[in-house]
Every structure is written in structure tokens, then in C-alpha cells.
Design an enzyme around this catalytic site. Sequence first.
Site, PDB file in Angstrom:
ATOM      1  N   ASP A 252      -2.711  -0.379   7.253  1.00 22.58           N
ATOM      2  CA  ASP A 252      -2.087  -1.210   6.225  1.00 22.58           C
ATOM      3  C   ASP A 252      -2.980  -2.395   5.855  1.00 22.58           C
ATOM      4  OD1 ASP A 252      -0.156   0.595   6.845  1.00 22.58           O
ATOM      5  OD2 ASP A 252       1.171  -0.815   7.857  1.00 22.58           O
TER       6      ASP A 252
ATOM      7  N   GLY B 122       8.553   1.420   3.522  1.00 21.67           N
ATOM      8  CA  GLY B 122       7.335   2.158   3.889  1.00 21.67           C
ATOM      9  C   GLY B 122       6.149   1.794   3.009  1.00 21.67           C
TER      10      GLY B 122
ATOM     11  N   GLU C 274      -0.706  10.450   8.149  1.00 21.62           N
ATOM     12  CA  GLU C 274       0.361   9.623   8.738  1.00 21.62           C
ATOM     13  C   GLU C 274       0.268   9.589  10.259  1.00 21.62           C
ATOM     14  OE1 GLU C 274       1.486   7.270   6.861  1.00 21.62           O
ATOM     15  OE2 GLU C 274       2.222   8.739   5.415  1.00 21.62           O
ATOM     16  N   HIS C 275       0.383   8.390  10.789  1.00 21.71           N
ATOM     17  CA  HIS C 275       0.336   8.158  12.242  1.00 21.71           C
ATOM     18  C   HIS C 275      -0.991   8.621  12.844  1.00 21.71           C
ATOM     19  CE1 HIS C 275       4.524   6.720  13.057  1.00 21.71           C
ATOM     20  NE2 HIS C 275       4.644   7.172  11.821  1.00 21.71           N
TER      21      HIS C 275
ATOM     22  N   LYS D 200      10.850  -1.612  10.842  1.00 18.38           N
ATOM     23  CA  LYS D 200      10.008  -1.366  12.016  1.00 18.38           C
ATOM     24  C   LYS D 200      10.122  -2.437  13.094  1.00 18.38           C
ATOM     25  CE  LYS D 200       6.031  -0.460   9.943  1.00 18.38           C
ATOM     26  NZ  LYS D 200       4.967  -1.319  10.135  1.00 18.38           N
TER      27      LYS D 200
ATOM     28  N   ARG E  73       0.845  -1.201   0.000  1.00 13.74           N
ATOM     29  CA  ARG E  73       0.000   0.000   0.000  1.00 13.74           C
ATOM     30  C   ARG E  73       0.878   1.248   0.000  1.00 13.74           C
ATOM     31  NH1 ARG E  73       2.403   2.176   3.245  1.00 13.74           N
ATOM     32  NH2 ARG E  73       2.412   1.979   5.500  1.00 13.74           N
TER      33      ARG E  73
ATOM     34  N   ASP F 125      -3.812   6.460  12.294  1.00 14.66           N
ATOM     35  CA  ASP F 125      -4.687   5.281  12.443  1.00 14.66           C
ATOM     36  C   ASP F 125      -4.780   4.793  13.882  1.00 14.66           C
ATOM     37  OD1 ASP F 125      -2.037   4.335  12.334  1.00 14.66           O
ATOM     38  OD2 ASP F 125      -2.458   2.726  10.899  1.00 14.66           O
TER      39      ASP F 125
ATOM     40  N   SER G 210       4.617  -1.303   3.222  1.00  9.97           N
ATOM     41  CA  SER G 210       3.863  -2.355   3.906  1.00  9.97           C
ATOM     42  C   SER G 210       4.098  -3.760   3.379  1.00  9.97           C
ATOM     43  CB  SER G 210       2.370  -2.063   3.810  1.00  9.97           C
ATOM     44  OG  SER G 210       1.926  -1.595   5.016  1.00  9.97           O
TER      45      SER G 210
HETATM   46  C1  GLA Z   1       3.043   1.974   9.685  1.00  5.31           C
HETATM   47  C2  GLA Z   1       1.980   1.319  10.549  1.00  5.31           C
HETATM   48  C3  GLA Z   1       0.610   1.932  10.260  1.00  5.31           C
HETATM   49  C4  GLA Z   1       0.654   3.450  10.360  1.00  5.31           C
HETATM   50  C5  GLA Z   1       1.828   4.013   9.557  1.00  5.31           C
HETATM   51  C6  GLA Z   1       1.999   5.504   9.751  1.00  5.31           C
HETATM   52  O1  GLA Z   1       2.833   1.668   8.343  1.00  5.31           O
HETATM   53  O2  GLA Z   1       1.937  -0.062  10.300  1.00  5.31           O
HETATM   54  O3  GLA Z   1      -0.347   1.375  11.119  1.00  5.31           O
HETATM   55  O4  GLA Z   1       0.695   3.865  11.699  1.00  5.31           O
HETATM   56  O5  GLA Z   1       3.045   3.380   9.880  1.00  5.31           O
HETATM   57  O6  GLA Z   1       0.924   6.199   9.231  1.00  5.31           O
END
Ligand code: GLA
Length: 445
Positions: A179, A128, A34-35, A223, A28, A37, A130
Site C-alpha cells: 500500500d 480495501g 493479493e497477500h 483491518k 490504491r 507482499d 487503503s
Molecule cells: C492489505 C495490506 C497489504 C496487503 C493486502 C493484501 O491491504 O495492508 O499489505 O497484504 O492487504 O494483498
Amino acid sequence: MGFDALVRQFEALFPACDPPRLCRAPGRVNLIGEHLDYNGLPVLPVAMGEEVRVAFAPADDGRIELRNMNPAYATAVFANTAEIPPSDGGAWENYVKAAVQGINRALDAKAFPGMKLLVDSNLPAHAGLSSSSALVVASAMAYLGVFEAAHAISLDRIALAECLARAEHYVGTQGGGMDQAAILCGKRGHAVKVDFFPLRIERVPMINDVAVVVCDSLVSANKTGDALLKYNAGPASCRLATALVEHQLREDFGGDIQLKRLGDLWYGHLCLTHQEAHDLCMSAIPDARTTVADVGRRLGLTAETVRETWLGAVPEPQGGFRLRARLRHIISEFRRVETARDALLAGEAEMLGELFNASHISCAEDYEISCPALDALAAACRDAGALGARLTGAGFGGAVVSLVPCDRTESFLKALAGSFYRRIPFLAERPPWSVVRVSNGASYV
Ligand code: GLA
């Protein structure tokens, strides 16, 4: 690798198995939001053409055996049980374990079938985009294929996305549900506006003559590795901020108001306006920095209790957390998501580009998830002709997403090759960018 080749490879590796079934789960690209969810606020991602593909078949020994076409990922085998112990941090099989355990729990499994799984992917890792959640979703769908056949039971897509967002916490990252929702609910030619708690999806058509281009900064953002604590500092800071804002609400309005997450300010019982939410947050957190001791004093708790309740392993930065700036980002980014959705519907590409640029600044300055390479790449993308450019995903490295008029994509990529990528050797057949094919969500094939 094509699906036919994947099937042939599966049959060569697992000759005793039934013919495999197949499924795919796309990566995705988050357009904006951003940040948000994990705070229960909306985001606007798309599912992309690059994807994880798996071939799978049941096994009658109660064990899950995983192979990966990429030799960097070693074969792994684990027993499928009610409690599956994780492998050492960062191991790729943990994403499959997360999926299997999540489904066992969601379906209250009493018997635990085995499975053979062969994985292939053309999604770059740690960019970034996913790739890890795509692996979780693909293995969950494979396991559901085996499990449902054995138990005549099923989960719908929304329930599955919610279940897998929780399940992925198994790997140690305290992510939200963006994601999994984008990967499962994406639609060709559409962005997906995702709202949370409970999960809701609105598909918004993309603008025809603008392309979405993702460019890799080539700074890896892992991550479950180096970036784990940096990422988790986001959710932990927001938990701290939520506790302070809840305290302020009780002081202002009396009673026993509960604030589970920041998003509850706008939804549910409270239904504050943006201005009210902003004023409340700023009065709850008046200083640029807030220490654990400050939070303890305000809430009448010991520093120890504050750490245990809200921070876990996340360390306190020198001088305290920048909670006020974090909240500024959350509040302004939420508004940008709403405006971006309206801009998409109205076909206003330039407005969307401006929102991208504003989001990047807010991510960098207020949420502190950028890095020099991402800032330089976003600037280079704008210089190369993008209507707007911003980091996408968790941050700390990974990719920049740009909005580029379709008739300018070629000159845009040429300009980038001569600027940001000038000194970086790459293979012509694997360039560090991709013109996104906005795709359908995960499916069996
Ligand atoms: C990662 C996390 C998501 C979201 C993004 C930032 O992809 O898995 O849940 O928090 O960072 O938007």
C-alpha cells in the site's frame, strides 16, 4: 474539499499558526497479487484519484494536534516523544502516531517537533482501497515537512515507503509494503509492479481502451477491528509454512539454509524455478490441514513454542491451518502477477481479465479471504460485461476491481445498478463505484 477550502478551514481552526503547507496521498487499487507482499513476492497495484488531503504547520509545544473534516473522527492531541503510546484499538489517530513514530525512528530523532494537522478525505474507509495507509503516508509527508525543515535531513520515496510499511505495524495489522509503495510511487496511467526486500518499482503502462472500475460490496472490512485476526491469520499461516518449508529444504539439501520468507525460494541464493518451489512446498506440507501439534512434531518443538514463535494472538482453526491451500494461492498468484505484467505490456486486456477471474477463485477457495457479498459482486461484474473481476485488497469485504472496455463502462454500471445494487439505496452523487483515474503518487501541493 478543494485545497483552498482546506486552507481556510485550517486558518480558522488554528489562527495562531503559520500559513499551512499541503500534501495529498491517493488510495490504491490492487490489480492483482493479493497477500503476496508480506511474503516478499510482487504485486501490481495502481494509485487512484480519490485521496487523503492534509494541511499542516509546525507547532512549538512538542504536541501533535489532529483535526478531521469528517465529524466521525474526533479531535486528538498527543505528545511527540521517542515512544508514543497507542490510543485504544481502532482509533484513527493511531495511523498518525504510527507515521510520526516511524519517522522519528528512521531518522534517529533526538528532538520531537510539534505539528497541527487538518485531514480531509474522499476515500471510503474499510473498502480495501487503503484509506488508512493513505492517511499514514499523508501524515508522514506532513511530519517530514516539519521535521526536515527543523533538521535539514531527508528520506527518499523508496526509503519512506519501506519505513512506513514497518511503521504501520504499530496499529496491530501485520501488513506488507504494497500500500505504502503504491501510494508513494504511483504514476498517472501506469500500474506499479512492486517487488520487496528490498523495495523495487517498475511502472507498467495501462492499456488505453480499458477502464479499471472499483465497486464497493458495502461489507465493511476493518483491518484494525473485526477483520484484524482474520487478516493476521494470513501472515501467521505463511510464517508457519515458511518454517516447515525451511525444514524440508534442510532435509533435502543439508546445511543450515535460512528461509526468512517464502519469496526467498525464488530469489537470492536459492533461485528455484516455479516448479521446484511448488514441489518443495507440497512435499513440506503434504496434508490439507496442519495443526500446531503437527508443526511441533515436525520441528521438534513444543506446541507452546510454535504458538509463541509464529502465531502470536492468531488462534488455531478447528482441525488445523489450511497451509497447503494457502501455499497453492501464493505460488499461483505470483505467476499470475508476472503474466499480468506481461499482458499489460502487450496490451492483452482479455488475458488480464482471465487472470483477474482466476485470482478471485484462488483468493476465495485457497486463501479464504472472500465472503458471499464479494463473490456475488464479482459474478455480477462479469455478468455486466467486465473482462474480469476480483476482490481487491485485504478481502473479507471491501471492493471488487473489474476490467471493463471503455466503450462498455456506461452499460456495465447500468447493469450493476439493476443487479447487485438493485435493493441498495445510494446517493446519485456518491455511487458505490468509481471508474479509476490511475494517478500519480503522493505529493506536496
Ligand atoms: C492489505 C495490506 C497489504 C496487503 C493486502 C493484501 O491491504 O495492508 O499489505 O497484504 O492487504 O494483498
